[in-house]
Design an enzyme around this catalytic site. Structure first.
Site, PDB file in Angstrom:
ATOM      1  N   HIS A   3     -24.355  14.638 -10.943  1.00  0.00           N
ATOM      2  CA  HIS A   3     -23.973  13.957 -12.182  1.00  0.00           C
ATOM      3  C   HIS A   3     -24.503  12.522 -12.162  1.00  0.00           C
ATOM      4  O   HIS A   3     -23.970  11.652 -11.475  1.00  0.00           O
ATOM      5  CB  HIS A   3     -22.446  13.958 -12.330  1.00  0.00           C
ATOM      6  CG  HIS A   3     -21.959  13.286 -13.583  1.00  0.00           C
ATOM      7  ND1 HIS A   3     -21.721  13.969 -14.753  1.00  0.00           N
ATOM      8  CD2 HIS A   3     -21.674  11.985 -13.852  1.00  0.00           C
ATOM      9  CE1 HIS A   3     -21.295  13.131 -15.688  1.00  0.00           C
ATOM     10  NE2 HIS A   3     -21.262  11.906 -15.154  1.00  0.00           N
ATOM     11  N   SER A  22     -14.909  12.333 -21.464  1.00  0.00           N
ATOM     12  CA  SER A  22     -16.096  12.781 -20.742  1.00  0.00           C
ATOM     13  C   SER A  22     -17.250  11.787 -20.872  1.00  0.00           C
ATOM     14  O   SER A  22     -17.567  11.317 -21.970  1.00  0.00           O
ATOM     15  CB  SER A  22     -16.558  14.142 -21.268  1.00  0.00           C
ATOM     16  OG  SER A  22     -17.793  14.512 -20.674  1.00  0.00           O
ATOM     17  N   ALA A  58     -13.669  17.096 -17.667  1.00  0.00           N
ATOM     18  CA  ALA A  58     -12.953  16.050 -18.402  1.00  0.00           C
ATOM     19  C   ALA A  58     -12.341  16.607 -19.677  1.00  0.00           C
ATOM     20  O   ALA A  58     -12.885  17.511 -20.313  1.00  0.00           O
ATOM     21  CB  ALA A  58     -13.910  14.915 -18.754  1.00  0.00           C
ATOM     22  N   HIS A 102     -20.235  12.618 -20.622  1.00  0.00           N
ATOM     23  CA  HIS A 102     -21.278  13.318 -21.374  1.00  0.00           C
ATOM     24  C   HIS A 102     -21.220  12.961 -22.858  1.00  0.00           C
ATOM     25  O   HIS A 102     -22.245  12.942 -23.539  1.00  0.00           O
ATOM     26  CB  HIS A 102     -21.150  14.828 -21.189  1.00  0.00           C
ATOM     27  CG  HIS A 102     -21.570  15.289 -19.830  1.00  0.00           C
ATOM     28  ND1 HIS A 102     -22.890  15.459 -19.479  1.00  0.00           N
ATOM     29  CD2 HIS A 102     -20.844  15.604 -18.727  1.00  0.00           C
ATOM     30  CE1 HIS A 102     -22.966  15.874 -18.223  1.00  0.00           C
ATOM     31  NE2 HIS A 102     -21.736  15.960 -17.749  1.00  0.00           N
ATOM     32  N   ASP A 147     -26.579  15.871 -16.015  1.00  0.00           N
ATOM     33  CA  ASP A 147     -26.478  16.663 -14.791  1.00  0.00           C
ATOM     34  C   ASP A 147     -27.862  17.186 -14.453  1.00  0.00           C
ATOM     35  O   ASP A 147     -28.571  17.689 -15.330  1.00  0.00           O
ATOM     36  CB  ASP A 147     -25.514  17.835 -14.977  1.00  0.00           C
ATOM     37  CG  ASP A 147     -24.082  17.384 -15.195  1.00  0.00           C
ATOM     38  OD1 ASP A 147     -23.751  16.263 -14.782  1.00  0.00           O
ATOM     39  OD2 ASP A 147     -23.300  18.151 -15.780  1.00  0.00           O
ATOM     40  N   GLU A 161     -19.634  14.798  -7.056  1.00  0.00           N
ATOM     41  CA  GLU A 161     -20.607  15.475  -7.910  1.00  0.00           C
ATOM     42  C   GLU A 161     -21.986  14.823  -7.734  1.00  0.00           C
ATOM     43  O   GLU A 161     -22.367  13.929  -8.509  1.00  0.00           O
ATOM     44  CB  GLU A 161     -20.182  15.415  -9.381  1.00  0.00           C
ATOM     45  CG  GLU A 161     -18.883  16.163  -9.660  1.00  0.00           C
ATOM     46  CD  GLU A 161     -18.600  16.315 -11.140  1.00  0.00           C
ATOM     47  OE1 GLU A 161     -19.393  15.779 -11.940  1.00  0.00           O
ATOM     48  OE2 GLU A 161     -17.604  16.963 -11.490  1.00  0.00           O
TER      49      GLU A 161
END
Length: 260
Positions: A233, A172, A167, A174, A181, A230
């Site tokens: 994630h 993002s 990202a 995160h 993750d 993913e």
């Protein structure tokens, strides 16, 4: 050239030099994901859900008209993607380190928001009770860190590839402090699609919603989420919403009516 761009360029060059000098360099061609540990090693020293209220997710356009600034950046169900970004310089409140096993290259990655951190502890404990040992790989990333991670991925893999898994700063999950993750020793603690075929990955896919987490980027939904599959994630959204999303098979974008 702005000072921010100069800083980013310097950090990218430094990371590339470090990576080239490592004796045991990671083969990035065999790794996918929003994280590459070999890229990030140089960053080590860097100093109640209403699922029916879809209007909350509309947001306001940015000045350049290319994205929407999310209306409530601290909401547990905030939706951040390529079209929706966090406010400039956003830092989440109540960050803490969950009491779980980690395999990280920088302390920053160990943090999550308090509610998500405690939920992750419960998830890891339940997985362990069922015989599956999980490791936390990458949680919170600041906007500055994400800028370097994205620029490094572009430098190594090209813009098109980078945008499939990484990202841009401000976009993002995160940065929200609500994502982590995860991986397992059965896949050598790597982040890859092969995680879905491991006993740990299967357990995560089938059980994480009980603890308020979803696999955010589902297989076959990249045209909606903007990112490839993913399975590693995990995104915290709270147990009620996580269960609804799991049972429906929908992405957050679909569930909240953000796709046409």
């Amino acid at each position: 050239m702005s000072s921010r761009l100069l800083y980013t360029t310097f950090i990218v060059c430094l990371l590339l030099l470090i990576s080239a000098c490592q004796n045991n360099a990671v083969d990035l061609d065999n790794l996918i994901g929003q994280d590459y540990n070999s890229i990030e090693v140089g960053l080590e020293n860097k100093e109640n859900i209403n699922v029916l209220d879809t209007s909350r997710h509309e947001g306001e356009p940015t000045e350049d008209g290319e994205a929407v600034i999310v209306p409530d950046e601290n909401a547990i169900d905030v939706i951040v993607n390529k079209e929706r970004r966090l406010p400039e310089g956003y830092e989440p409140p109540d960050l803490m380190v969950p009491d779980v096993d980690f395999h990280v290259v920088a302390e920053e990655r160990m943090y999550m928001r308090e509610e998500a951190a405690h939920a992750l502890e419960e998830l890891f404990e339940a997985a362990s009770a069922d015989g599956h040992d999980l490791y936390a790989i990458s949680g919170y990333r600041s906007e500055q860190t994400q800028e370097v991670v994205f620029a490094s991925s572009v430098e190594r893999n090209g813009q098109e590839y980078a945008e499939q898994y990484s990202a841009q700063p401000g976009h993002s999950e995160h940065q929200t402090g609500l994502a982590m993750d995860v991986s397992a020793e059965s896949i050598s603690l790597r982040l890859g699609e092969g995680f879905s075929d491991t006993p740990e990955g299967e357990w995560v896919a089938n059980n994480s919603h009980h603890y308020g987490f979803i696999v955010r980027y589902l297989e076959g939904k990249s045209d909606i989420t903007g990112y490839n599959y993913e399975p590693w994630h995990l995104r915290y959204v709270g147990e009620e919403l996580a269960t609804s999303l799991y049972e429906s098979g929908l992405t957050m974008e679909e569930y909240f009516g953000l796709v046409e």
